[in-house]
Design a protein around this motif. Structure first.
Motif: not given
Length: 200
Positions: A48-74
Motif C-alpha cells: 500500500p505504501g508503494f501504491l500511495s507514492q505511485l498515486e502521488r507521482g513520487q515513484v516510478n513503476s515497472s511495466i510488469g507492475m503496471l500490468r498487475r495494477i491495470a489487471a486488478a482494476l479491470g
C-alpha cells in the motif's frame, strides 16, 4: 515512466508530469472501483505504501507492475495512459452512441463505455412490427434487466410471452432464450442492463 512507446506519453511531457498524471489516473480508477490501497495492493502484489507514492507521482513503476495494477482494476496498461478516456464522468450524446448491427426495423446502441466494464447498457429502438429477430437468442449467463422506456413490447423468454408497457421491466438470465418484438403501431424504446458483460 520512461517508455515513450506507451500511449499518452509524448516527448512534451516531462517524466515528473507523466508520473503525476499516471498516478492521478490510477487513484481515480481505484476510487471508482471503491478499492482501498490495501485491496489494490493485494490484487497487484504491491505494498500500500508503494501504491500511495505511485498515486502521488513520487515513484516510478515497472511495466510488469503496471500490468498487475491495470489487471486488478479491470483495465489494460493502455487504458491507464489513454488521455482521451477520462476516469471521471463521461457524457455520451444520443447522436454519438455507437450503433450495433441488428434486425431490420430495430436499432441497438451501446451506452456503457470502456474501460470500466462491470456492466453493459444498451438502448434499443423498435419500429412497429420490428423485433430482435425471428429466433430467440442467448449470450453468456449474466443477470439481464430489460426496461421499457416508451411504447410497449413483448418479451419472449424460453417460449413464454410477457407484455410490457412504458415503465415496466423484466429480469432474467441471459442464458435463457429471449426475443423482443414490437407488435404495436407505435415505436418502442427499451434499455438492456447486463452484468457482468457477456459476448454478443
Amino acid at each position: 515512466m520512461t517508455d515513450r512507446s506507451l500511449p499518452g506519453l509524448s516527448d512534451e511531457f516531462s517524466v515528473d508530469a507523466a508520473d503525476a498524471a499516471l498516478g492521478a489516473r490510477i487513484r481515480e480508477y481505484r476510487m471508482m472501483r471503491r478499492m482501498s490501497l490495501r485491496a489494490l495492493g493485494e490484487a497487484a502484489q504491491a505494498s500500500p505504501g508503494f501504491l500511495s507514492q505511485l498515486e502521488r507521482g513520487q515513484v516510478n513503476s515497472s511495466i510488469g507492475m503496471l500490468r498487475r495494477i491495470a489487471a486488478a482494476l479491470g483495465l489494460t496498461v493502455a487504458d491507464l495512459f489513454d488521455q482521451d478516456s477520462e476516469p471521471g464522468p463521461r457524457v455520451v450524446r444520443r447522436a454519438d452512441r455507437p450503433m450495433l448491427h441488428t434486425a431490420p426495423g430495430s436499432r441497438k446502441f451501446l451506452i456503457s463505455q470502456r474501460p470500466l466494464s462491470h456492466l453493459e447498457v444498451y438502448a434499443g429502438e423498435f419500429d412497429p412490427g420490428a423485433s430482435t429477430g425471428d429466433d430467440a437468442y442467448t449470450h453468456g449467463d449474466s443477470q439481464e434487466i430489460l426496461l421499457v422506456l416508451s411504447g410497449a413490447v413483448r418479451v419472449e423468454l424460453d417460449g413464454r410471452a410477457h407484455d410490457l408497457e412504458a415503465g415496466d421491466s423484466i429480469e432474467y438470465r441471459s442464458s435463457v432464450p429471449h426475443r423482443v418484438v414490437n407488435s404495436h403501431e407505435v415505436s418502442a424504446e427499451i434499455l438492456w442492463i447486463i452484468s457482468p458483460p457477456t459476448p454478443d
